[in-house]
Scaffold this motif. Structure first.
Motif, PDB file in Angstrom:
ATOM      1  N   THR A  29       0.833  -1.192   0.000  1.00 25.14           N
ATOM      2  CA  THR A  29       0.000   0.000   0.000  1.00 25.14           C
ATOM      3  C   THR A  29       0.867   1.240   0.000  1.00 25.14           C
ATOM      4  OG1 THR A  29      -0.109  -0.084   2.412  1.00 25.14           O
ATOM      5  CG2 THR A  29      -1.914  -1.100   1.189  1.00 25.14           C
ATOM      6  N   TRP A  53      -1.474  -4.124  12.540  1.00 29.33           N
ATOM      7  CA  TRP A  53      -0.701  -3.566  11.432  1.00 29.33           C
ATOM      8  C   TRP A  53      -1.495  -2.575  10.595  1.00 29.33           C
ATOM      9  CZ3 TRP A  53       4.312  -3.641  11.512  1.00 29.33           C
ATOM     10  CH2 TRP A  53       4.952  -4.602  12.294  1.00 29.33           C
ATOM     11  N   SER A  54      -2.809  -2.670  10.626  1.00 28.32           N
ATOM     12  CA  SER A  54      -3.604  -1.669   9.907  1.00 28.32           C
ATOM     13  C   SER A  54      -3.415  -0.290  10.525  1.00 28.32           C
ATOM     14  CB  SER A  54      -5.091  -2.055   9.919  1.00 28.32           C
ATOM     15  OG  SER A  54      -5.625  -1.995  11.235  1.00 28.32           O
ATOM     16  N   GLN A  57       0.001   1.031   9.373  1.00 31.56           N
ATOM     17  CA  GLN A  57      -0.103   1.553   8.012  1.00 31.56           C
ATOM     18  C   GLN A  57      -0.806   2.898   7.976  1.00 31.56           C
ATOM     19  OE1 GLN A  57      -1.213  -2.640   6.213  1.00 31.56           O
ATOM     20  NE2 GLN A  57      -0.808  -1.208   4.564  1.00 31.56           N
ATOM     21  N   GLU A  60       1.886   5.448   8.836  1.00 29.81           N
ATOM     22  CA  GLU A  60       2.860   5.777   7.782  1.00 29.81           C
ATOM     23  C   GLU A  60       2.209   6.538   6.643  1.00 29.81           C
ATOM     24  OE1 GLU A  60       3.000   4.486   4.587  1.00 29.81           O
ATOM     25  OE2 GLU A  60       1.730   2.700   4.694  1.00 29.81           O
ATOM     26  N   LYS A  61       0.964   6.214   6.345  1.00 28.67           N
ATOM     27  CA  LYS A  61       0.267   6.954   5.287  1.00 28.67           C
ATOM     28  C   LYS A  61       0.036   8.407   5.683  1.00 28.67           C
ATOM     29  CE  LYS A  61      -2.208   3.150   3.034  1.00 28.67           C
ATOM     30  NZ  LYS A  61      -3.538   2.600   2.671  1.00 28.67           N
ATOM     31  N   TYR A  73       5.010   0.671   1.177  1.00 26.14           N
ATOM     32  CA  TYR A  73       4.859  -0.256   2.307  1.00 26.14           C
ATOM     33  C   TYR A  73       4.723  -1.689   1.809  1.00 26.14           C
ATOM     34  CZ  TYR A  73       2.932  -2.584   6.416  1.00 26.14           C
ATOM     35  OH  TYR A  73       2.736  -3.445   7.456  1.00 26.14           O
ATOM     36  N   GLY A 283       4.308   3.660  12.979  1.00 27.28           N
ATOM     37  CA  GLY A 283       4.179   3.917  11.550  1.00 27.28           C
ATOM     38  C   GLY A 283       4.543   5.344  11.186  1.00 27.28           C
TER      39      GLY A 283
END
Length: 330
Positions: A29, A53-54, A57, A60-61, A73, A283
């Motif tokens: 992603t 982990w969602s 993410q 980081e997004k 990622y 993240g």
């Protein structure tokens, strides 16, 4: 810091087949920022697309969006070989920086090799030490590691379970090769006072029925177990709760990490408490640190851990956290 509006790119930035053929168990992603800087970072983890982990993410997004950078990622679903393949793909791509979760010694070695090629490296999630006692940061040549000290977090869990009346603790290791999970259980044993046993349910999240049956049998065979420590929110919800019910056990359940379901169960009393390592920070912050390093030659952490936890979520503060877990940021 000003907020830069971005467009999140939907196309994967794959330069070798190993990175592109991620399979059904890993995610790709990339978060691409339009109109921002030209920095490109790779973010390689052992992530499995689960609850924990969602949130990583999402962090980081959001960092990519806020800072105007591109982030590719890749999650390997606890597959060390695939994680090393993704790291190798990143080295080939020559990004401006690399983030790695060192799931095992073999992955740590792959991250070290990437850093030796000149790519700035930040570790995340597992900020441990090698068998010889050297920090993962020093061993790999990373700038820092964003995470929680796992042994210390486990110790706090053990202390709390003991204080809540526990006399015999079962610690559930759901991935056999994970050094961080073993560190948590070792810490829990220290904090609890020694009457602790580990139960390894390898690949438990991929084999929920068999893992539940094994745990249920263990609880039925030893009714003195009055405390259970899960090391993952999905394991706590989908395996431990079912096994406790099936064995008619009265054991208190605690877990590492939170989810909407875990917070609700803390509020209802099904789960005693959760150790919160605030994975959104794991993240978000590595991207901030890499941009600062590239843009301003800043290093963060003094070659030590930047701690994202541990904290504790229990009935006293669960209501404050509940709405944030629903938004996917806790």
């Amino acid at each position: 810091m000003s907020r830069i509006r971005v467009v999140i790119g939907l196309a994967a930035l794959c330069l070798v087949a190993a990175a592109c053929e991620s399979g059904g168990n890993s995610s790709n992603t990339p978060s691409a920022a339009a109109g921002g800087s030209s920095y490109r970072f790779y973010f390689v983890t052992h992530g499995d697309n689960g609850t924990f982990w969602s949130v990583v993410q999402k962090g980081e997004k959001q960092a990519a969006s806020d800072l105007g950078v591109q982030v590719n990622y890749q999650g390997s679903n606890n597959d060390d070989s695939q994680e090393c393949q993704f790291i190798s793909a990143a080295v080939t791509a020559k990004p401006d920086g690399l983030v790695v979760s060192p799931h095992s010694q073999s992955v740590l070695d792959c991250a070290k090799q990437a850093a030796s090629s000149g790519i700035p490296l930040v570790l995340m999630n597992n900020c441990g030490t090698t068998a010889s006692g050297q920090s993962y940061i020093a061993y790999s040549g990373a700038i820092t590691c964003v995470g929680q000290p796992e042994t210390a977090a486990g110790t706090q869990a053990g202390i709390r379970l003991k204080a809540d009346g526990g006399t015999k603790l079962l610690c559930i290791i759901h991935e056999a090769t994970s050094t961080s999970l073993r560190d948590r259980c070792a810490g829990a044993k220290t904090g609890f006072g020694g009457n602790e046993k580990d139960l390894v349910l390898d690949n438990a999240k991929s084999n929920v029925s068999s893992a539940t049956a094994t745990l249920q049998a263990a609880l039925s065979a030893d009714t003195a177990i009055d405390s259970i420590l899960a090391l993952d929110p999905d394991v706590a919800k989908n395996i431990v709760e079912a096994a406790v019910t099936g064995a008619n056990s009265k054991a208190k359940i605690a877990t590492f990490d939170i989810s909407t379901g875990v917070v609700a169960d803390i509020q209802s009393g099904k789960i005693d408490f959760a150790i919160d390592q605030q994975q959104y920070l794991q993240g978000y912050l590595p991207i901030v640190f890499l941009k600062l390093y590239k843009q301003n030659a800043n290093t963060v952490g003094g070659f030590d851990i930047v701690k994202s936890g541990p904290g504790i979520v229990d009935k006293s503060n669960a209501s404050k956290v509940a709405s944030l877990t629903g938004q996917g940021t806790r």
